[in-house]
Design a protein around this motif. Structure first.
Motif, PDB file in Angstrom:
ATOM      1  N   PHE A  92       0.629  -1.290   0.152  1.00 18.93           N
ATOM      2  CA  PHE A  92      -0.027   0.232   0.040  1.00 18.93           C
ATOM      3  C   PHE A  92       0.759   1.210  -0.099  1.00 18.93           C
ATOM      4  N   TRP A 146      -8.115   0.653  -5.085  1.00 20.97           N
ATOM      5  CA  TRP A 146      -8.815   0.210  -3.809  1.00 20.97           C
ATOM      6  C   TRP A 146     -10.243   1.487  -4.266  1.00 20.97           C
ATOM      7  N   GLN A 149     -12.754   4.701   0.185  1.00 23.65           N
ATOM      8  CA  GLN A 149     -12.666   4.710   1.519  1.00 23.65           C
ATOM      9  C   GLN A 149     -13.863   5.850   2.447  1.00 23.65           C
ATOM     10  N   ARG A 169      -8.842   1.168  14.140  1.00 27.90           N
ATOM     11  CA  ARG A 169      -7.352   0.451  13.046  1.00 27.90           C
ATOM     12  C   ARG A 169      -7.647   1.806  12.200  1.00 27.90           C
ATOM     13  N   ALA A 191      -4.596  -5.248   7.421  1.00 25.27           N
ATOM     14  CA  ALA A 191      -5.706  -5.994   6.874  1.00 25.27           C
ATOM     15  C   ALA A 191      -5.975  -7.314   6.954  1.00 25.27           C
ATOM     16  N   ILE A 207     -11.324   3.059   8.683  1.00 33.06           N
ATOM     17  CA  ILE A 207     -11.725   3.696   7.663  1.00 33.06           C
ATOM     18  C   ILE A 207     -10.954   2.659   6.310  1.00 33.06           C
ATOM     19  N   SER A 209     -11.914   0.409   2.039  1.00 36.83           N
ATOM     20  CA  SER A 209     -12.822   0.319   0.755  1.00 36.83           C
ATOM     21  C   SER A 209     -14.484  -0.986   1.362  1.00 36.83           C
ATOM     22  N   THR A 212     -12.011  -4.286   1.501  1.00 39.72           N
ATOM     23  CA  THR A 212     -11.244  -5.369   2.716  1.00 39.72           C
ATOM     24  C   THR A 212     -12.340  -5.616   3.883  1.00 39.72           C
TER      25      THR A 212
END
Ligand code: PCA
Length: 327
Positions: A92, A146, A149, A169, A191, A207, A209, A212
């Motif tokens: 990422f 991705w 968000q 998180r 993740a 936070i 998408s 996940t």
């Protein structure tokens, strides 16, 4: 040349190629750690990429994907590549913004909230980002966004009055700041560890998408998803500079062709899947809705502050990206 001789001569050329992937003439096996679940589209495209590389280099570069942080945890992948422990890997991008602020270019709230704008922003950022990566001993091959968000909670949230004291998180320093501005307590978690963190109460909000949330079946612990589309962050596949420089030109061209095709296909898949994920969250009992006006207004105010802070750390190069994007 008829078709048969064309194929035959291509095969001969390919056979030569296959033995000259590296300047010193031998074929290579590359392990490729990836941070996210094997069933996630980023990881699936990592496998597509590896297959294409094998094909376009006629087997001279043979990549094995290790998804889900199984070879190196997400937080360790970049360093493993930089230091040559592995030649290639995926991570990422904005997770590295604490070390190289420019890499937070895709994490600026409400600047590029559609796939088209995100692609435009990447075009504006690409050269600057690649120069930054070269300083880190890395060569980027492709990136893939991705979906947008938004926020996951275990209750209804209408404004920051409802978020005080929640354990959140985060996935990078920008999301930790976002959480703090909302009165939450950030804790950075991969993740791959998210389901466990939610199950044990280490975090009860985050936070991300829809992707996940779907991968980690977060409906087992959380009830609400608020669509915000704050940004569309990107993963990138990167190579150690020495490993890249050690390849001959034909292998480089084959890998780059595989990367260009995979990056485009992965971005298209991300866009195609965005609503599928929301449907799945709903099917599994979650309430999925747009963030309410009060919450959204607060997020936008925080977003402006975060962009200003990013510009302070990313400096003139950061401004250059935004200027090119806004042109
Ligand atoms: N999923 C990744 C990063 C962005 C996203 O949508 C995660 O939550 O770790």
């Amino acid at each position: 040349m008829n078709n048969f001789t064309k194929i035959a001569s291509t095969a001969v050329a390919s056979a030569v190629l296959a033995t000259t992937a590296f300047a010193d003439g031998h074929a290579q096996k590359w392990d490729m750690p990836m941070a996210y679940a094997a069933t996630n589209f980023h990881s699936e495209f990592g496998v597509v990429f590896a297959d294409k590389v094998r094909e376009y280099t006629e087997g001279a570069v043979d990549i094995t994907v290790h998804a889900g942080g199984s070879l190196f945890g997400g937080g360790d992948i970049k360093r493993a590549i930089q230091t040559g422990q592995v030649p290639i890997g995926e991570r990422f991008m904005s997770a590295h913004a604490n070390e190289a602020p420019l890499l937070g270019w895709d994490n600026l709230p409400f600047i590029a909230t559609s796939y088209a704008d995100n692609a435009k922003l990447w075009e504006a950022a690409r050269d600057t980002v690649n120069t930054q990566l070269a300083d880190l001993n890395l060569v980027a091959l492709y990136t893939c966004p991705w979906p947008g968000q938004g926020f996951y909670f275990n209750k209804e949230v209408a404004s920051s009055a409802d978020t005080q004291g929640i354990k959140f998180r985060s996935y990078n320093s920008a999301t930790a700041t976002f959480a703090e501005e909302l009165g939450m307590i950030p804790v950075q978690i991969e993740a791959a560890e998210l389901s466990q963190a939610l199950a044990t109460g280490v975090a009860s909000a985050f936070i991300s998408s829809g992707s996940t949330g779907y991968d980690r079946k977060v409906w087992e612990h959380l009830s609400h998803y608020y669509k915000v589309n704050a940004w569309l962050p990107r993963n990138y596949v990167m190579v150690n500079t020495q490993a890249w420089d050690g390849l001959d030109d034909a292998a480089k061209a084959g890998i780059q062709k595989a990367a260009d095709e995979t990056g485009a296909a992965c971005a298209a898949k991300s866009e195609e899947l965005a609503n599928f994920y929301f449907d799945e969250l709903e099917k599994n009992g979650m309430t999925v809705e747009d963030a309410g006006p009060d919450f959204l207004a607060e997020l936008k105010t925080i977003g402006e502050k975060m962009t200003a802070e990013w510009l302070e750390t990313a400096g003139a190069e950061g401004q250059k990206i935004l200027d090119a994007y806004n042109k």
